[in-house]
Scaffold this motif. Structure first.
Motif, PDB file in Angstrom:
ATOM      1  N   ASP A 156     -32.064  31.372  -9.763  1.00 46.83           N
ATOM      2  CA  ASP A 156     -32.888  31.493  -8.551  1.00 46.83           C
ATOM      3  C   ASP A 156     -34.244  30.826  -8.740  1.00 46.83           C
ATOM      4  OD1 ASP A 156     -30.828  32.894  -7.414  1.00 46.83           O
ATOM      5  OD2 ASP A 156     -31.713  34.877  -7.793  1.00 46.83           O
ATOM      6  N   GLN A 157     -34.824  30.946  -9.925  1.00 44.99           N
ATOM      7  CA  GLN A 157     -36.122  30.329 -10.174  1.00 44.99           C
ATOM      8  C   GLN A 157     -36.015  28.811 -10.193  1.00 44.99           C
ATOM      9  OE1 GLN A 157     -38.045  32.107 -13.504  1.00 44.99           O
ATOM     10  NE2 GLN A 157     -40.099  31.438 -12.895  1.00 44.99           N
ATOM     11  N   TRP A 158     -34.935  28.286 -10.732  1.00 43.86           N
ATOM     12  CA  TRP A 158     -34.732  26.830 -10.717  1.00 43.86           C
ATOM     13  C   TRP A 158     -34.541  26.339  -9.292  1.00 43.86           C
ATOM     14  CZ3 TRP A 158     -30.929  23.446  -9.163  1.00 43.86           C
ATOM     15  CH2 TRP A 158     -31.017  22.134  -9.654  1.00 43.86           C
ATOM     16  N   ALA A 159     -33.784  27.065  -8.483  1.00 48.73           N
ATOM     17  CA  ALA A 159     -33.578  26.669  -7.087  1.00 48.73           C
ATOM     18  C   ALA A 159     -34.881  26.711  -6.301  1.00 48.73           C
ATOM     19  CB  ALA A 159     -32.526  27.571  -6.439  1.00 48.73           C
ATOM     20  N   LEU A 160     -35.715  27.718  -6.564  1.00 51.84           N
ATOM     21  CA  LEU A 160     -37.015  27.790  -5.893  1.00 51.84           C
ATOM     22  C   LEU A 160     -37.897  26.612  -6.285  1.00 51.84           C
ATOM     23  CD1 LEU A 160     -39.120  29.279  -4.166  1.00 51.84           C
ATOM     24  CD2 LEU A 160     -39.715  30.611  -6.195  1.00 51.84           C
ATOM     25  N   ALA A 161     -37.875  26.242  -7.556  1.00 52.49           N
ATOM     26  CA  ALA A 161     -38.657  25.091  -8.001  1.00 52.49           C
ATOM     27  C   ALA A 161     -38.176  23.806  -7.342  1.00 52.49           C
ATOM     28  CB  ALA A 161     -38.583  24.971  -9.526  1.00 52.49           C
ATOM     29  N   ARG A 162     -36.869  23.675  -7.124  1.00 52.95           N
ATOM     30  CA  ARG A 162     -36.344  22.497  -6.442  1.00 52.95           C
ATOM     31  C   ARG A 162     -36.818  22.436  -4.989  1.00 52.95           C
ATOM     32  NH1 ARG A 162     -33.860  17.963  -8.242  1.00 52.95           N
ATOM     33  NH2 ARG A 162     -32.251  18.066  -6.632  1.00 52.95           N
ATOM     34  N   ARG A 163     -36.850  23.565  -4.317  1.00 51.93           N
ATOM     35  CA  ARG A 163     -37.338  23.584  -2.935  1.00 51.93           C
ATOM     36  C   ARG A 163     -38.822  23.242  -2.873  1.00 51.93           C
ATOM     37  NH1 ARG A 163     -34.025  28.253  -2.797  1.00 51.93           N
ATOM     38  NH2 ARG A 163     -35.861  29.614  -2.933  1.00 51.93           N
ATOM     39  N   CYS A 164     -39.586  23.769  -3.804  1.00 52.62           N
ATOM     40  CA  CYS A 164     -41.014  23.431  -3.844  1.00 52.62           C
ATOM     41  C   CYS A 164     -41.219  21.954  -4.164  1.00 52.62           C
ATOM     42  CB  CYS A 164     -41.727  24.302  -4.877  1.00 52.62           C
ATOM     43  SG  CYS A 164     -41.760  26.060  -4.484  1.00 52.62           S
ATOM     44  N   GLN A 165     -40.382  21.396  -5.012  1.00 50.84           N
ATOM     45  CA  GLN A 165     -40.468  19.978  -5.338  1.00 50.84           C
ATOM     46  C   GLN A 165     -40.198  19.120  -4.106  1.00 50.84           C
ATOM     47  OE1 GLN A 165     -37.275  18.132  -7.746  1.00 50.84           O
ATOM     48  NE2 GLN A 165     -38.896  17.640  -9.233  1.00 50.84           N
ATOM     49  N   ALA A 166     -39.178  19.470  -3.334  1.00 46.43           N
ATOM     50  CA  ALA A 166     -38.882  18.723  -2.114  1.00 46.43           C
ATOM     51  C   ALA A 166     -40.017  18.835  -1.101  1.00 46.43           C
ATOM     52  CB  ALA A 166     -37.575  19.222  -1.507  1.00 46.43           C
ATOM     53  N   GLU A 167     -40.620  20.014  -1.001  1.00 47.19           N
ATOM     54  CA  GLU A 167     -41.745  20.188  -0.075  1.00 47.19           C
ATOM     55  C   GLU A 167     -42.950  19.378  -0.530  1.00 47.19           C
ATOM     56  OE1 GLU A 167     -43.442  21.418   3.349  1.00 47.19           O
ATOM     57  OE2 GLU A 167     -41.390  21.803   2.696  1.00 47.19           O
ATOM     58  N   HIS A 168     -43.175  19.304  -1.835  1.00 52.00           N
ATOM     59  CA  HIS A 168     -44.283  18.504  -2.353  1.00 52.00           C
ATOM     60  C   HIS A 168     -44.074  17.018  -2.064  1.00 52.00           C
ATOM     61  CE1 HIS A 168     -47.632  17.301  -4.767  1.00 52.00           C
ATOM     62  NE2 HIS A 168     -46.892  16.745  -5.707  1.00 52.00           N
ATOM     63  N   ILE A 169     -42.849  16.562  -2.169  1.00 55.69           N
ATOM     64  CA  ILE A 169     -42.550  15.154  -1.868  1.00 55.69           C
ATOM     65  C   ILE A 169     -42.796  14.872  -0.392  1.00 55.69           C
ATOM     66  CG2 ILE A 169     -40.644  13.498  -1.690  1.00 55.69           C
ATOM     67  CD1 ILE A 169     -39.566  14.603  -4.296  1.00 55.69           C
ATOM     68  N   ARG A 170     -42.411  15.790   0.492  1.00 54.19           N
ATOM     69  CA  ARG A 170     -42.678  15.590   1.920  1.00 54.19           C
ATOM     70  C   ARG A 170     -44.176  15.550   2.201  1.00 54.19           C
ATOM     71  NH1 ARG A 170     -37.911  18.767   2.592  1.00 54.19           N
ATOM     72  NH2 ARG A 170     -39.119  20.695   2.493  1.00 54.19           N
ATOM     73  N   GLY A 171     -44.942  16.376   1.507  1.00 53.28           N
ATOM     74  CA  GLY A 171     -46.391  16.330   1.682  1.00 53.28           C
ATOM     75  C   GLY A 171     -46.994  15.019   1.210  1.00 53.28           C
TER      76      GLY A 171
END
Length: 538
Positions: free
Chosen positions: A91-106
């Protein structure tokens, strides 16, 4: 004139799908405290190593590798502890992946904004929708250098995303960085070390339906007795059969105690998490379980008793009650909160403000609360708002996500529906159409109060614009139609009443006579200007 963006329809927010309650572990003996620390440190070390292995697997993770990790951990703990650790790592790895995708969009949004502004002439003014060129050549040069930095950063983040690499810090990145700025954080090295170790411990167990009291690893009986299944290397500390350790304290969940007791007695799944507040030196236990999603109330049914419009601000909630026709009733209310201090203090302030809001709604008999569907995730970058540092700090400090989650959960227990309305132009149109009319000698209406009225009317499906007065020039409709209730193409909205055959009264015939629509045929002391001019002509 710039076109207005489309307004999304209002909708009823669905209720929560889970419940979490917390209680303090009081009157622990020194032995209890020592055992909890040993178990937390041992399982925390296993969780750190497992998370490292999961991050190294990257996109190559599969069921086979997951099973291999679990078998390795089972030897050093137990099968259930290993399952909880591997699931938390995933779950922590999946959360980090979602945050990574959001950072790329920003980063992409910031690069697009800078590229557009660099293409404009220096000093060109912008509009409300899009910023103009940069103010000076110096700022233009600085932003051109920043564009290169962001592009290089985006290239590295995309490479990490394609390779499946994430960067996770167990214990939190903010606390890890505080180690290098202890004076600014107000901590000593020993205090920081205690908090860092406590955050990296692992004492969490998932629930199991059909098992005794809903959890075989961390078990709480209906009378509040807490026992823990010790890992294999720490089994010699057990004070109960089957390698279990029973704490000396008792747990009594004050909030939702009856729901928790019903689940425990029926052997339904309940997850538990034990954690230490290092600042206070207190142990807490949190129980959580899933609940079936309640059926959504139709929007028309939720609005039968009116609505309370709520405008969210940085330091208060501005609320106003509206009847079924969209008219404000009574005086506005303001529920203040202070968002300074730590996260627990901010959360308590929000919870207290929402409690007062819901209590007022129950007192008024209102069954719905309308709130803005705010989302500042893409609206608080410095590339969008430029030098408006105070505004960026303001919207960054507004707890929109936590407030929405808290209100949804608390309103569901109160039987009050939460309606999400589109926030577009509510503050501007509310101040334009409602701030001045609602002010009086004894009441000062703020811009936020007027926005609350606008939000409530939008949730009800009414236009924000209130009924307007007739044109001030003369009685014709030269300046447009008078009201918003009747459309210009509605027949008979401006002419005299139609003539109805047959007598209506004994004095005046039906239709009011043949001169019913003639202004000059009425019994008046003065004539119209057009009639006087006709009479003066030779």
């Amino acid at each position: 004139m710039a076109e207005l963006r489309p307004i999304a329809p209002a909708f009823v927010v669905p209720g929560p799908s889970g419940v979490a309650v917390r209680d303090r572990l009081k009157h622990l003996t020194p032995t209890d405290d020592q055992v909890l620390r040993l178990v937390g440190a041992h399982l925390g070390a296993l969780a750190s190593r497992d998370l490292k292995t999961r991050c190294a697997d990257g996109l190559g993770h599969c069921a086979r590798t997951w099973a291999a990790r679990k078998r390795k951990l089972t030897v050093q703990s137990s099968a259930r502890w290993a399952g909880a650790i591997t699931k938390a790592s995933h779950d922590q790895w999946a959360l980090a992946r979602r945050c990574q995708a959001e950072h790329i969009r920003g980063l992409q949004a910031a690069i697009a904004t800078i590229t557009r502004r660099l293409s404009l002439p220096v000093g060109k003014k912008g509009t409300r929708q899009e910023p103009g060129g940069y103010r000076s050549a110096r700022e233009w040069f600085a932003k051109s250098r920043r564009l290169g930095v962001l592009q290089d950063r985006l290239k590295r983040r995309r490479a990490d995303q394609q390779a499946g690499r994430v960067r996770v810090v167990r214990g939190g990145k903010r606390l890890a960085r505080a180690r290098h700025h202890l004076d600014a954080a107000g901590l000593t090295e020993a205090e920081w070390r205690n908090r860092w170790q406590a955050e990296r411990w692992f004492l969490a167990a998932d629930g199991e339906g059909g098992k005794r009291y809903g959890n075989e690893t961390i078990r709480i009986t209906p009378d509040g007795q807490v026992s823990i299944r010790l890992p294999a290397p720490l089994a010699h500390h057990a004070n109960a059969p089957h390698g279990r350790y029973v704490l000396a304290c008792r747990v009594a969940f004050a909030h939702r105690r009856s729901e928790w007791a019903d689940r425990v007695e029926a052997n339904r799944a309940v997850a538990y998490r034990i954690h230490l507040d290092a600042r206070r030196g207190r142990w807490y236990i949190t129980a959580s379980w899933q609940i079936p999603a309640a059926p959504a109330v139709p929007l028309s049914a939720a609005l039968t008793a009116g609505v309370i419009g709520v405008d969210t601000n940085a330091d208060h909630l501005a609320a106003w009650r509206l009847d079924t026709h969209g008219n404000p009733i009574g005086d506005p209310r303001r529920f203040t909160y202070d968002l300074s201090g730590n996260a627990e203090h901010r959360d308590a302030q929000i919870r207290h403000a929402l409690t007062r809001l819901l209590h007022w709604a129950r007192t008024c008999g209102v069954k719905a609360i309308a709130i803005e569907d705010l989302d500042f995730t893409a609206e608080k970058t410095r590339e969008k708002h430029g030098r408006r540092k105070r505004f960026r700090k303001l919207i960054s400090g507004m707890p929109t996500g936590r407030l929405r989650a808290r209100l949804t959960s608390m309103a569901d227990q109160s039987g009050i529906a939460v309606i999400a309305a589109d926030p577009a132009y509510t503050s501007r149109w509310g101040a334009q159409h409602w701030q001045a009319p609602l002010a009086s000698k004894t009441r000062t209406t703020s811009r936020h109060d007027a926005a609350a009225v606008a939000i409530g009317r939008r949730a009800q499906g009414h236009p924000i614009r209130r009924r307007t007065a007739p044109p001030p020039a003369h009685r014709s409709d030269e300046q447009g139609h008078r009201t918003i209730q009747a459309r210009p193409d509605t027949c008979g909205c401006e002419g005299p009443r139609p003539r109805i055959p047959g007598p209506r009264t004994r004095s005046v015939g039906a239709g009011g006579g043949v001169y019913a629509g003639d202004q000059n045929a009425q019994h008046r002391s003065e004539r119209s200007a057009e009639h006087v001019q006709l009479m003066l002509r030779p």
